[in-house]
Write an enzyme that holds these catalytic residues in place. Structure first.
Site, PDB file in Angstrom:
ATOM      1  N   TYR A  17       0.835  -1.194   0.000  1.00 27.40           N
ATOM      2  CA  TYR A  17       0.000   0.000   0.000  1.00 27.40           C
ATOM      3  C   TYR A  17       0.875   1.251   0.000  1.00 27.40           C
ATOM      4  O   TYR A  17       0.663   2.172  -0.793  1.00 27.40           O
ATOM      5  CB  TYR A  17      -0.931  -0.006   1.217  1.00 27.40           C
ATOM      6  CG  TYR A  17      -1.742   1.263   1.353  1.00 27.40           C
ATOM      7  CD1 TYR A  17      -2.842   1.489   0.536  1.00 27.40           C
ATOM      8  CD2 TYR A  17      -1.390   2.240   2.278  1.00 27.40           C
ATOM      9  CE1 TYR A  17      -3.579   2.661   0.641  1.00 27.40           C
ATOM     10  CE2 TYR A  17      -2.121   3.408   2.390  1.00 27.40           C
ATOM     11  CZ  TYR A  17      -3.213   3.610   1.566  1.00 27.40           C
ATOM     12  OH  TYR A  17      -3.930   4.767   1.676  1.00 27.40           O
ATOM     13  N   LYS A  21       1.264   4.181  -3.017  1.00 28.39           N
ATOM     14  CA  LYS A  21       1.071   5.619  -2.813  1.00 28.39           C
ATOM     15  C   LYS A  21       2.274   6.400  -3.347  1.00 28.39           C
ATOM     16  O   LYS A  21       2.110   7.443  -3.990  1.00 28.39           O
ATOM     17  CB  LYS A  21       0.866   5.935  -1.329  1.00 28.39           C
ATOM     18  CG  LYS A  21      -0.355   5.287  -0.709  1.00 28.39           C
ATOM     19  CD  LYS A  21      -1.630   5.824  -1.283  1.00 28.39           C
ATOM     20  CE  LYS A  21      -2.159   6.925  -0.436  1.00 28.39           C
ATOM     21  NZ  LYS A  21      -3.416   7.472  -0.897  1.00 28.39           N
ATOM     22  N   PRO A  44      -1.517  12.979   3.841  1.00 36.40           N
ATOM     23  CA  PRO A  44      -1.963  12.848   5.230  1.00 36.40           C
ATOM     24  C   PRO A  44      -1.423  11.592   5.880  1.00 36.40           C
ATOM     25  O   PRO A  44      -1.059  10.624   5.208  1.00 36.40           O
ATOM     26  CB  PRO A  44      -3.486  12.773   5.092  1.00 36.40           C
ATOM     27  CG  PRO A  44      -3.698  12.108   3.769  1.00 36.40           C
ATOM     28  CD  PRO A  44      -2.556  12.596   2.889  1.00 36.40           C
ATOM     29  N   MET A  46      -2.528   8.801   9.045  1.00 37.87           N
ATOM     30  CA  MET A  46      -3.720   7.973   9.218  1.00 37.87           C
ATOM     31  C   MET A  46      -4.887   8.915   9.496  1.00 37.87           C
ATOM     32  O   MET A  46      -4.880   9.637  10.484  1.00 37.87           O
ATOM     33  CB  MET A  46      -3.522   6.998  10.374  1.00 37.87           C
ATOM     34  CG  MET A  46      -4.673   6.069  10.603  1.00 37.87           C
ATOM     35  SD  MET A  46      -4.748   4.701   9.465  1.00 37.87           S
ATOM     36  CE  MET A  46      -3.665   3.545  10.260  1.00 37.87           C
ATOM     37  N   VAL A  47      -5.862   8.920   8.605  1.00 38.52           N
ATOM     38  CA  VAL A  47      -6.985   9.862   8.672  1.00 38.52           C
ATOM     39  C   VAL A  47      -8.122   9.234   9.474  1.00 38.52           C
ATOM     40  O   VAL A  47      -8.533   8.103   9.207  1.00 38.52           O
ATOM     41  CB  VAL A  47      -7.476  10.223   7.257  1.00 38.52           C
ATOM     42  CG1 VAL A  47      -8.619  11.216   7.327  1.00 38.52           C
ATOM     43  CG2 VAL A  47      -6.321  10.779   6.418  1.00 38.52           C
ATOM     44  N   SER A  59      -9.090   3.268   8.721  1.00 34.79           N
ATOM     45  CA  SER A  59      -8.408   4.024   9.775  1.00 34.79           C
ATOM     46  C   SER A  59      -9.202   3.976  11.073  1.00 34.79           C
ATOM     47  O   SER A  59      -8.641   3.801  12.154  1.00 34.79           O
ATOM     48  CB  SER A  59      -8.224   5.480   9.351  1.00 34.79           C
ATOM     49  OG  SER A  59      -7.492   5.573   8.167  1.00 34.79           O
ATOM     50  N   TYR A 143       8.382   8.852  16.974  1.00 28.35           N
ATOM     51  CA  TYR A 143       9.144   9.543  15.938  1.00 28.35           C
ATOM     52  C   TYR A 143       8.305  10.746  15.544  1.00 28.35           C
ATOM     53  O   TYR A 143       7.131  10.832  15.896  1.00 28.35           O
ATOM     54  CB  TYR A 143       9.473   8.652  14.731  1.00 28.35           C
ATOM     55  CG  TYR A 143       8.297   8.286  13.861  1.00 28.35           C
ATOM     56  CD1 TYR A 143       7.879   9.116  12.829  1.00 28.35           C
ATOM     57  CD2 TYR A 143       7.599   7.100  14.059  1.00 28.35           C
ATOM     58  CE1 TYR A 143       6.803   8.792  12.032  1.00 28.35           C
ATOM     59  CE2 TYR A 143       6.525   6.764  13.266  1.00 28.35           C
ATOM     60  CZ  TYR A 143       6.129   7.609  12.249  1.00 28.35           C
ATOM     61  OH  TYR A 143       5.064   7.289  11.461  1.00 28.35           O
TER      62      TYR A 143
END
Length: 179
Positions: A17, A21, A44, A46-47, A59, A143
C-alpha cells in the site's frame, strides 16, 4: 494474537500500500511536469475522526480495535490527522497561490500506548488493553513528522484528543460501541 505468518502477510499488504502511494504520487508529479500543470501533494497520515459514511473506515477500524480490547499495532507508531484537517488543507492549498510542492498533513505521531492513555482519560469506562497483542507490556515509541510546511499555510491542527473523542462519539452514534 496474529500468527507469525499472518503478521508477515499484514506487513506485506501495508508495504505494498505504501509503495503504491509513492508510485502514484511520482507518476502524478511526472505527468504534471510533462503537461505544464501546477501540482500540490497533500500527504496525510492515518486519517480518522467523525464519519459521514454509514460504516467505519479502515483508519477508524484501528481505533475501534483498540476500543474492543485488541491492540492492532503493538510496536507501530502512526502519524495521525483528523479528516476535517485534511479537507481544510486541500482547500487552503488550492486557495493560496504561493502553495507548492508536497505537504505532510499530520497532527502528531502516536503509538498504541499514547492512544490508550488518551482514551482512558476521555472514556474511563472503556475496557482498553493493558498489554500489547503480542503479550509484551505497552511501551511508548515515538518519531516525528514535520508539519511545519503545512502550518505555514495557516493550518492549525485539531488535537489528537479531540479527534479521538469525536471518533468514539461517531462509534456510539453508529452503535459500534456502548459506554
Amino acid at each position: 494474537m496474529l500468527s507469525t505468518k499472518a503478521t508477515k502477510y499484514v506487513l506485506s499488504i501495508q508495504l505494498r500500500y505504501q509503495l503504491s502511494k509513492i508510485l502514484a504520487e511520482n507518476a502524478a508529479w511526472d505527468f504534471s511536469k510533462d503537461h505544464g500543470i501546477d501540482m500540490i501533494a497533500i500527504n496525510p497520515g492515518m486519517v480518522f475522526g467523525p464519519f459521514l459514511q454509514p460504516s467505519a473506515t479502515l483508519s477508524a477500524e484501528v481505533i475501534l480495535s483498540l476500543v474492543n480490547g485488541i491492540d492492532p499495532f503493538p510496536t507501530m507508531v502512526i502519524p495521525w490527522v483528523d479528516v476535517r484537517d485534511v479537507a481544510y488543507s486541500h482547500i487552503v492549498a488550492f486557495e493560496i497561490a504561493s502553495a507548492s510542492g508536497r505537504y505532510c498533513v499530520v497532527e502528531r505521531t502516536a503509538g498504541c500506548c499514547e492512544l490508550i492513555k488518551i482514551l482512558t482519560e476521555l472514556f474511563p469506562n472503556l475496557q482498553l488493553p493493558d498489554k500489547c497483542s503480542n503479550g509484551s507490556p505497552l511501551i511508548q515509541l515515538k518519531y516525528d513528522v514535520s508539519n511545519e510546511k503545512v502550518k505555514g499555510l495557516g493550518i492549525e491542527f485539531m488535537p489528537l484528543e479531540v479527534s479521538l473523542k469525536d471518533t468514539i462519539e461517531s462509534f456510539k452514534e453508529m452503535k459500534l460501541v456502548s459506554l
